[in-house]
Scaffold this active site. Structure first.
Site, PDB file in Angstrom:
ATOM      1  N   LEU A 200      -8.513  21.529  10.325  1.00 34.78           N
ATOM      2  CA  LEU A 200      -8.011  22.174   9.113  1.00 34.78           C
ATOM      3  C   LEU A 200      -9.079  23.109   8.574  1.00 34.78           C
ATOM      4  CD1 LEU A 200      -6.144  19.255   7.289  1.00 34.78           C
ATOM      5  CD2 LEU A 200      -5.368  20.745   9.144  1.00 34.78           C
ATOM      6  N   ASP A 201      -8.917  24.382   8.877  1.00 35.77           N
ATOM      7  CA  ASP A 201      -9.927  25.387   8.560  1.00 35.77           C
ATOM      8  C   ASP A 201      -9.976  25.649   7.060  1.00 35.77           C
ATOM      9  OD1 ASP A 201     -11.752  27.678   9.300  1.00 35.77           O
ATOM     10  OD2 ASP A 201     -10.105  28.802   8.381  1.00 35.77           O
ATOM     11  N   ALA A 202     -11.192  25.666   6.512  1.00 35.51           N
ATOM     12  CA  ALA A 202     -11.441  26.044   5.105  1.00 35.51           C
ATOM     13  C   ALA A 202     -10.537  25.283   4.142  1.00 35.51           C
ATOM     14  CB  ALA A 202     -11.260  27.554   4.935  1.00 35.51           C
TER      15      ALA A 202
END
Length: 542
Positions: A200-202
């Site tokens: 889960l990016d950023a």
């Protein structure tokens, strides 16, 4: 009605991983060959070079994009045609556990969704977070110095779109349930294509509230819990790892009560370990390790010391003092690295990230360059491989890639310095040249991994205790979950020989002990080992 095994709720506190899990981090085109889809080239590299030691691969965003080397996604449902096809992805997923990014905070300003936002109609027209030009946004925490709001003329008039990272990366508005539904559909597609691990990016920036820091808000944690429920209901052994490049105590909150992320990036490890090896003093690393809570069953740490991004400094805040941070930044600059900056809430410029290849970051100490580059580099990995958690290895560390100044000059982006694109012919030539370090790095790391994946004491959830052996010896003890294997992992983190008295380890006299890396049996428990600069020992009772 009896539920099928596939649709039953996931059993809580289950570890979907073991000591055999090693994740290689790579772009889809980190290695290229003329007239061949890069994803096919990557599959061949995995099969021929690392398949006996690495069972998982994180392919960084492989979708059509407009900037940020993939993290500004134009179309979530397609594979970038310059890389290959969904068939290439699924072929990799059939042989390796596949990790994929879910770029969930923002998408490209060139996406169809944002086009519809500008038009004021169609899917995406209400997907993006906006604020007012005169809103007080002074409390917002973000890792960039660009203006937060992007002024856009739309079919509904002038709008100010929230852009945490860049004006090409427009942030979603998860207050709209349609955004969540769109991502649920994307997740289902990725699962169908073989993705087993979602990064889960950023994610920390997902939920925004004007007048707040808009980071780590309770609603963000609620979304992570919901995504975990959705993913586990579709595939019980699928895993979420949160990418939160923030101070350590904040990062730990993404475990929730073992009901949020299965894994969290151990972001404090890279700067602390680099600082340790460049100063020859493990005080700060040891303090941090002692303070880290063990990951309870059903959760794990994702350990890494290099990645496609730089070495973040925010996760070292509160762990390294200002003098240590400044000395570290200076050393990295002396080794040819670049520094990325952020603006603090007081308007000051502060070092946010160090951009350098890990091999070049290990060229010397804070005193300058020396002859221990290779040994220091291998020592860093020997430590990381033995720590509680799952190791993630950047492909350019596996290959001993050095700073790419040509790519840096071409892109003017600091992170490009550690994102070289190898041509197969050049890579093979480098690996076959005995005067270069690349083959030696690859062979040494594979040897370490071959040993690691056979040790139950290196299970990601095996017990870990920090040892107290002075400031030049960094050590910890691991014990397998069945308590049969004990492992003492000790590294000389200095550029001088150091004596390790075995009596300090409290080796049990009724056990037989073996130093795994040299395969030397230990017969005298009162003996002293002399560790060469940057030498590591793994002492096991079996």
């Amino acid at each position: 009605m009896e539920l099928s095994k596939q649709t039953m709720a996931a059993k809580p506190f289950s570890n979907h991983w073991s000591e055999e899990d090693i994740i290689l981090i790579t772009y889809g085109d980190s290695i290229v060959k003329t007239d061949e889809a890069p994803l096919k080239t990557l599959k061949k590299f995995l099969d021929t070079k690392v398949s006996n030691t690495i069972n998982s691969v994180h392919i960084l965003p492989f979708f059509p994009y407009s900037s940020d080397d993939g993290f500004s996604v134009i179309d979530y449902s397609s594979v970038n045609e310059s890389l290959g096809t969904w068939q290439d992805i699924t072929q990799i997923s059939e042989h390796y556990r596949l990790m994929s990014d879910l770029v969930i905070n923002h998408c490209s300003s060139r996406s169809a969704w944002f086009d519809n936002f500008i038009k004021g109609e169609g899917q995406g027209s209400d997907y993006f977070f906006t604020a007012l030009a005169d809103d007080d946004l002074s409390a917002v925490v973000r890792p960039r110095t660009s203006p937060l709001l992007k002024e856009v003329e739309t079919g509904k008039g002038k709008q100010f779109v929230w852009c945490t990272f860049s004006h090409d990366q427009v942030d979603f508005d998860f207050r709209n349930p349609e955004v969540l539904k769109a991502f649920a559909s994307i997740i289902k597609q990725y699962l169908d294509m073989g993705v087993k691990i979602f990064r889960l990016d950023a994610i920390a920036f997902l939920w925004k509230v004007v007048g707040t820091p808009s980071i780590n808000l309770p609603q963000t944690h609620e979304v992570v819990r919901l995504l975990r429920t959705l993913i586990e209901s579709a595939k019980q052994d699928a895993v979420i790892i949160t990418e939160t490049n923030i101070p350590n105590t904040q990062n730990l909150t993404y475990f929730g009560n073992a009901n949020e992320a299965h894994g969290i990036y151990n972001f404090s490890l890279p700067p602390l370990l680099l600082n340790t090896l460049l100063t020859g003093n493990c005080l700060y690393l040891k303090r941090w390790l002692m303070s880290m809570p063990p990951a309870q069953d059903g959760t794990m740490y994702f350990n890494f010391i290099a990645s496609h991004d730089g070495i973040g400094l925010r996760p070292a805040e509160g762990l390294l003092d200002e003098a240590e941070l400044n000395n570290l930044v200076q050393a990295v600059e002396n080794f040819g690295g670049k520094i990325s900056w952020r603006t603090t809430d007081t308007g000051q410029q502060k070092a946010y990230e160090m951009n350098i290849s890990l091999y070049d970051a290990m060229q010397g100490t804070v005193q300058g360059k020396d002859q221990w580059n290779f040994e220091r580099f291998i020592c860093a990995h020997a430590i990381m491989f033995a720590l509680e958690g799952i190791p993630g290895i950047y492909i350019h560390s596996m290959l001993g890639t050095q700073n790419d100044y040509q790519k840096l000059a071409n892109t003017h982006h600091n992170r490009a310095i550690n994102r070289r694109r190898w041509h197969v012919e050049a890579l093979e030539e480098a690996l076959n040249d005995s005067n270069l370090h690349h083959a030696k790095v690859l062979s040494s790391l594979k040897s370490l991994l071959a040993l690691r994946i056979k040790q139950p004491a290196f299970h990601p959830n095996a017990t870990q205790f920090t040892l107290h052996l002075g400031l030049q010896l960094f050590g910890f003890w691991r014990q397998s979950k069945d308590r049969k294997q004990s492992m003492f992992c000790v590294s000389n983190i200095s550029d001088q020989p150091v004596v390790l008295p075995l009596s300090e380890l409290n080796l049990i006299i009724t056990e037989s002990w073996l130093e795994l890396l040299t395969q030397v049996k230990i017969t005298d428990l009162n003996h002293e080992l002399i560790l060469s600069p940057y030498q590591t020992v793994w002492i096991s009772n079996i």
